[in-house]
Design an enzyme around this catalytic site. Structure first.
Site, mmCIF file in Angstrom:
data_model
loop_
_atom_site.group_PDB
_atom_site.id
_atom_site.type_symbol
_atom_site.label_atom_id
_atom_site.label_comp_id
_atom_site.label_asym_id
_atom_site.label_seq_id
_atom_site.Cartn_x
_atom_site.Cartn_y
_atom_site.Cartn_z
ATOM 1 N N SER A 93 -2.001 7.327 1.128
ATOM 2 C CA SER A 93 -3.134 6.915 0.297
ATOM 3 C C SER A 93 -4.285 7.822 0.699
ATOM 4 O O SER A 93 -4.233 8.445 1.774
ATOM 5 C CB SER A 93 -3.495 5.459 0.614
ATOM 6 O OG SER A 93 -4.792 5.131 0.162
ATOM 7 N N TYR A 147 -4.947 -1.302 6.491
ATOM 8 C CA TYR A 147 -4.222 -0.457 5.525
ATOM 9 C C TYR A 147 -4.389 1.009 5.907
ATOM 10 O O TYR A 147 -3.427 1.787 5.934
ATOM 11 C CB TYR A 147 -4.787 -0.740 4.135
ATOM 12 C CG TYR A 147 -4.140 0.015 3.006
ATOM 13 C CD1 TYR A 147 -2.850 -0.293 2.587
ATOM 14 C CD2 TYR A 147 -4.829 1.016 2.324
ATOM 15 C CE1 TYR A 147 -2.261 0.392 1.531
ATOM 16 C CE2 TYR A 147 -4.250 1.700 1.273
ATOM 17 C CZ TYR A 147 -2.968 1.389 0.874
ATOM 18 O OH TYR A 147 -2.386 2.064 -0.176
HETATM 19 N N1 NAD Z 1 -2.222 1.616 -6.738
HETATM 20 C C1 NAD Z 1 -3.066 2.260 -5.969
HETATM 21 O O1 NAD Z 1 -4.258 2.395 -6.280
HETATM 22 C C2 NAD Z 1 -2.588 2.891 -4.696
HETATM 23 C C3 NAD Z 1 -3.437 3.791 -4.043
HETATM 24 C C4 NAD Z 1 -2.991 4.407 -2.878
HETATM 25 C C5 NAD Z 1 -1.708 4.154 -2.390
HETATM 26 N N2 NAD Z 1 -0.904 3.276 -3.033
HETATM 27 C C6 NAD Z 1 0.443 3.054 -2.479
HETATM 28 O O2 NAD Z 1 1.412 3.020 -3.516
HETATM 29 C C7 NAD Z 1 2.465 2.111 -3.135
HETATM 30 C C8 NAD Z 1 2.536 0.925 -4.104
HETATM 31 O O3 NAD Z 1 2.810 1.390 -5.341
HETATM 32 P P1 NAD Z 1 2.127 0.971 -6.709
HETATM 33 O O4 NAD Z 1 0.667 1.101 -6.673
HETATM 34 O O5 NAD Z 1 2.900 1.786 -7.653
HETATM 35 O O6 NAD Z 1 2.340 -0.606 -6.723
HETATM 36 P P2 NAD Z 1 3.035 -1.661 -7.690
HETATM 37 O O7 NAD Z 1 2.330 -2.932 -7.397
HETATM 38 O O8 NAD Z 1 3.106 -1.177 -9.089
HETATM 39 O O9 NAD Z 1 4.535 -1.709 -7.119
HETATM 40 C C9 NAD Z 1 4.839 -2.141 -5.853
HETATM 41 C C10 NAD Z 1 6.348 -2.334 -5.777
HETATM 42 O O10 NAD Z 1 6.689 -2.580 -4.427
HETATM 43 C C11 NAD Z 1 7.696 -3.574 -4.404
HETATM 44 N N3 NAD Z 1 7.716 -4.235 -3.092
HETATM 45 C C12 NAD Z 1 6.748 -5.025 -2.574
HETATM 46 N N4 NAD Z 1 7.131 -5.485 -1.363
HETATM 47 C C13 NAD Z 1 8.364 -4.950 -1.120
HETATM 48 C C14 NAD Z 1 9.285 -5.064 -0.051
HETATM 49 N N5 NAD Z 1 9.020 -5.839 1.016
HETATM 50 N N6 NAD Z 1 10.457 -4.399 -0.122
HETATM 51 C C15 NAD Z 1 10.742 -3.635 -1.211
HETATM 52 N N7 NAD Z 1 9.910 -3.489 -2.264
HETATM 53 C C16 NAD Z 1 8.730 -4.141 -2.217
HETATM 54 C C17 NAD Z 1 7.272 -4.513 -5.525
HETATM 55 O O11 NAD Z 1 8.324 -5.372 -5.929
HETATM 56 C C18 NAD Z 1 6.836 -3.533 -6.599
HETATM 57 O O12 NAD Z 1 7.899 -3.148 -7.431
HETATM 58 C C19 NAD Z 1 2.126 1.602 -1.758
HETATM 59 O O13 NAD Z 1 2.720 2.393 -0.777
HETATM 60 C C20 NAD Z 1 0.614 1.741 -1.751
HETATM 61 O O14 NAD Z 1 0.085 1.749 -0.462
HETATM 62 C C21 NAD Z 1 -1.311 2.631 -4.160
#
Ligand code: NAD
Length: 256
Positions: free
Chosen positions: A141, A154
């Site tokens: 991130s 985080y």
């Molecule tokens: N969305 C943002 O603004 C943002 C910014 C920086 C980093 N991130 C990072 O992106 C990733 C999240 O992705 P997204 O934003 O596409 O989110 P999202 O909410 O669209 O998807 C998250 C997915 O993770 C799965 N998940 C949750 N807990 C889990 C577990 N214990 N085991 C397996 N799967 C699990 C959920 O079922 C879901 O499908 C994370 O690593 C997050 O730190 C997101």
């Protein structure tokens, strides 16, 4: 096609950026294993890939559990016939609490944000070693590159991911396994709502988002595809001389 004959595993592939990555990788010729705790969501992604003529497999796993990390990577290798690409994308925002934080809240965040990455990579490299090396992409991130007042826990985990990538790049480079990081900024996925909305009402969450938006030079939120496109480049042979780097995909947010 940019990933022809590649066997790719994407964790947290059922939603948001992971979903966009699965679809993009498959469109570029990869066979894809969609790993997620949400089996139904993962199946929807796999169905979409197969409907478009691709190959996809669903692996249900709770990656906060160590045994699920190794099982998921081994199952993925079995169904795909090996692993060339791993996008370790799973992570959670975690609590924003610092004072009096319950230990289980700390563990919940660190177990998924750091431990699952460590364990999935540790299993995946065994399978990559049997082939011609591979490409590992980790999701951190911008909070893994600069501090986060909103979320120190985080940020700690995501700095950990950036550190792991540099160390893994050194360790596995001689085996032709590259390890790089995508560092999304504010990206329009369900997780963004959770991050902004924690412990506050909708109006306060909207205000926080507005403050962040004002700091984005390109003037818009990231879309899942913006990050999936960067992951695609890192997964492909086009980036074959790139390892150990962490790329912000944030509309310029941390350029200042
Ligand atoms: N969305 C943002 O603004 C943002 C910014 C920086 C980093 N991130 C990072 O992106 C990733 C999240 O992705 P997204 O934003 O596409 O989110 P999202 O909410 O669209 O998807 C998250 C997915 O993770 C799965 N998940 C949750 N807990 C889990 C577990 N214990 N085991 C397996 N799967 C699990 C959920 O079922 C879901 O499908 C994370 O690593 C997050 O730190 C997101």
């Amino acid at each position: 096609m940019r990933l022809e004959n590649k066997r790719a595993v994407v964790t947290a592939g059922a939603s948001g950026m992971g979903r966009a990555g699965c679809l993009r990788f498959a469109k570029e010729g990869a066979k894809v294993a969609v790993v997620d705790i949400d089996e139904k969501g993962a199946k929807d992604v796999a169905d979409a890939i197969m409907l478009a003529g691709g190959e996809a497999h669903v692996i249900a796993a709770d990656l906060s559990k160590p045994e699920d990390c190794s099982r998921a990577m081994n199952e993925a290798s079995d169904v795909l016939g090996g692993i060339d690409v791993l996008w370790s994308h799973a992570g959670v925002p975690g609590t924003d609490q610092v004072e009096d934080i319950p230990l289980e809240q700390y563990e919940l965040a660190m177990n998924l944000n750091v431990r699952s990455v460590y364990l999935c990579v540790g299993e995946a490299v065994k399978h990559m070693r049997c082939g011609n090396g591979g490409s590992i992409i980790l999701t951190a991130s911008i909070s893994g590159l600069v501090g986060s007042q909103l979320s120190p826990l985080y940020s700690a985990g995501k700095f950990g991911v950036v550190g792991l990538a540099k160390s893994f790049a050194l360790r596995y480079g001689p085996e032709k396994i590259r390890v790089n990081v995508v560092c999304p900024g504010l990206t329009n996925t369900p997780m963004l709502r959770k991050f902004m909305g924690r412990n506050v009402d909708d109006a306060a969450a909207a205000q926080t988002e507005k403050v962040f938006m004002a700091g984005i030079p390109l003037g818009r939120l990231g879309q899942p595809e913006d990050v999936a496109n960067a992951a695609l480049w890192l997964a492909s042979d086009e980036s074959s001389y790139v390892t150990g780097v962490s790329i912000p995909i944030d509309g310029g947010y941390i350029a200042k």
